[in-house]
Write a protein that holds these residues in place. Structure first.
Motif, PDB file in Angstrom:
ATOM      1  N   PRO A  92       0.820  -1.219   0.000  1.00  0.00           N
ATOM      2  CA  PRO A  92       0.000   0.000   0.000  1.00  0.00           C
ATOM      3  C   PRO A  92       0.858   1.275   0.000  1.00  0.00           C
ATOM      4  N   MET A 144      -4.796  -0.200   2.390  1.00  0.00           N
ATOM      5  CA  MET A 144      -4.310  -0.969   3.539  1.00  0.00           C
ATOM      6  C   MET A 144      -5.323  -2.039   3.939  1.00  0.00           C
ATOM      7  N   ASP A 145      -6.596  -1.741   3.816  1.00  0.00           N
ATOM      8  CA  ASP A 145      -7.625  -2.762   4.063  1.00  0.00           C
ATOM      9  C   ASP A 145      -7.473  -3.916   3.063  1.00  0.00           C
ATOM     10  N   TYR A 204     -15.427  -8.030   4.151  1.00  0.00           N
ATOM     11  CA  TYR A 204     -14.513  -7.175   3.383  1.00  0.00           C
ATOM     12  C   TYR A 204     -15.166  -6.663   2.095  1.00  0.00           C
ATOM     13  N   ASP A 230      -4.633  -6.079   4.149  1.00  0.00           N
ATOM     14  CA  ASP A 230      -5.028  -6.936   5.278  1.00  0.00           C
ATOM     15  C   ASP A 230      -5.828  -8.143   4.783  1.00  0.00           C
ATOM     16  N   HIS A 237     -17.626  -3.978   2.612  1.00  0.00           N
ATOM     17  CA  HIS A 237     -16.888  -2.756   2.972  1.00  0.00           C
ATOM     18  C   HIS A 237     -16.393  -2.022   1.711  1.00  0.00           C
ATOM     19  N   PHE A 259      -5.726   5.607   0.655  1.00  0.00           N
ATOM     20  CA  PHE A 259      -4.608   4.911   1.293  1.00  0.00           C
ATOM     21  C   PHE A 259      -5.161   3.884   2.283  1.00  0.00           C
ATOM     22  N   GLN A 260      -6.138   4.327   3.080  1.00  0.00           N
ATOM     23  CA  GLN A 260      -6.760   3.452   4.063  1.00  0.00           C
ATOM     24  C   GLN A 260      -7.390   2.228   3.395  1.00  0.00           C
ATOM     25  N   GLN A 291      -8.266   8.508   2.541  1.00  0.00           N
ATOM     26  CA  GLN A 291      -9.272   7.441   2.430  1.00  0.00           C
ATOM     27  C   GLN A 291      -8.814   6.357   1.458  1.00  0.00           C
TER      28      GLN A 291
END
Lengths: 233, 233
Positions: A68, A96-97, A140, A100, A143, A92-93, A90
């Motif tokens: 990421p 990262m999700d 996920y 994960d 989301h 970037f976040q 947002q």
């Protein structure tokens, strides 16, 4: 820019390749030009600046691991973000999700240890896969679907695609490969995400890449692996 | 700034708390002032901007999840980085490595499913813990030790401490709590990291926090849990 990643599997490196290809960012895929041994040797030589694991890039003074972070760095460097800090954060976040989730995908076939073979941890993998399909995939994907929906679509930034869209494309392709029965049964459950999966390949330079020999097929050395028993419905 | 995290466990939220306390960044620990229910309700109300999981912060227009991203955002906002892009990227990368390791620590006692109890996945946990102690802990801790050593120490930026140091402190404290036999047996194996663990509590505002009731003790609802059978030597 040098990209260093294992040469024979798509893995995490493919998320970098896809974004570079779609954005026409020039890179040399070092271990594919050389070898996996060259990658191991190169990591060793980096000493205190060695990233924990591939993929990593070398771009002048910058030596950078973590998928990421590499994608956000490239987006910033080439001015491919939204231009607004809170929106870029947002993205970037979300990236990262995705990372994960990719780690969780890997842990489905390697629930006990990275360094053991799948065949040595099949029982735990079978048990884990049932929970993964029932709980984690929907959690996920809903989301990500919500994130696209809130932009109005079709991409996570509305009309503009970003590194999040190329990564979501790869994620959906990987899930279709690894869990074809499950994904077929769930089709239509995350329509915005399926929309992204459908239109990302139309990004022109990417279409050319996907049709080329440079695109590495999913296989059972990678993160997204198809084991029939883990896709049992 | 609002911090939202589960009120009764240190978990990932503690990495944010420690950095804010050490840096004297003002924050309100919302769910501790209110309740876990208030956190669930707040997440629900965020809709399309909802982070995948706590911890997250609300800072004017910014709603941000992902522990490493929150820490880097706070460091940037308050001018607490190195002032050099490539160095700050290294710190960010290390913080993401820490987050990956923290996820692995959690998966030791939850190898099959997040939503099952530990008692329902003890056999797999026992098997996983042996590999985790033998392979993963040393691999990560040597990686962090090398990063500190390459700066000359005592911190990851030499004389200047950063969010990476407060996080490495918490990581080492957590491992000492969860795996006391193992960590005692390995003492001296990562001297620079043990050095960071020893001096971070001397950062003045942090010393006060650590001695206060605000500091949440490790417990078996958190990420770092002590189960004797997982620390078997």
């Amino acid at each position: 820019m040098e990209l260093w990643y294992w040469p024979d599997l798509p893995g995490r490196g493919e998320f970098i390749r896809l974004y570079c290809e779609a954005s026409e960012i020039e890179y040399t895929d070092m271990a594919r030009e050389q070898s996996a041994d060259a990658l191991v040797e190169h990591m060793h030589e980096l000493q205190g600046r060695r990233p924990f694991a591939p993929p990593y890039i070398v771009d002048d003074e910058v030596v950078l691991g973590q998928t990421p972070l590499i994608l956000q760095y490239l987006s910033d460097k080439h001015g491919l973000g939204s231009g607004e800090m809170d929106v870029d954060l947002q993205l970037f976040q979300l990236q990262m999700d995705i990372a994960d989730f990719v780690e969780e995908v890997h842990s489905v076939h390697h629930p006990i240890a990275h360094d053991l073979f799948y065949s040595d941890q099949m029982d735990a993998a079978f048990e884990k896969a049932a929970y993964f399909r029932a709980q984690r995939i929907p959690k996920y994907l809903i989301h990500f679907d919500n994130a696209i929906a809130s932009s109005g679509g079709p991409f996570t930034l509305g009309q503009q695609w970003t590194h999040v869209d190329t990564s979501l494309f790869q994620l959906m392709e990987g899930l279709d490969y690894a869990f074809p029965n499950y994904m077929k049964a769930m089709q239509g459950s995350w329509p915005h995400l399926e929309g992204v999966q459908g239109i990302v390949p139309d990004i022109e330079p990417l279409a050319e890449y996907l049709a080329s020999e440079r695109r590495i097929e999913f296989n059972e050395d990678g993160i997204f692996r198809h084991y029939e028993e883990l896709d049992d419905q």
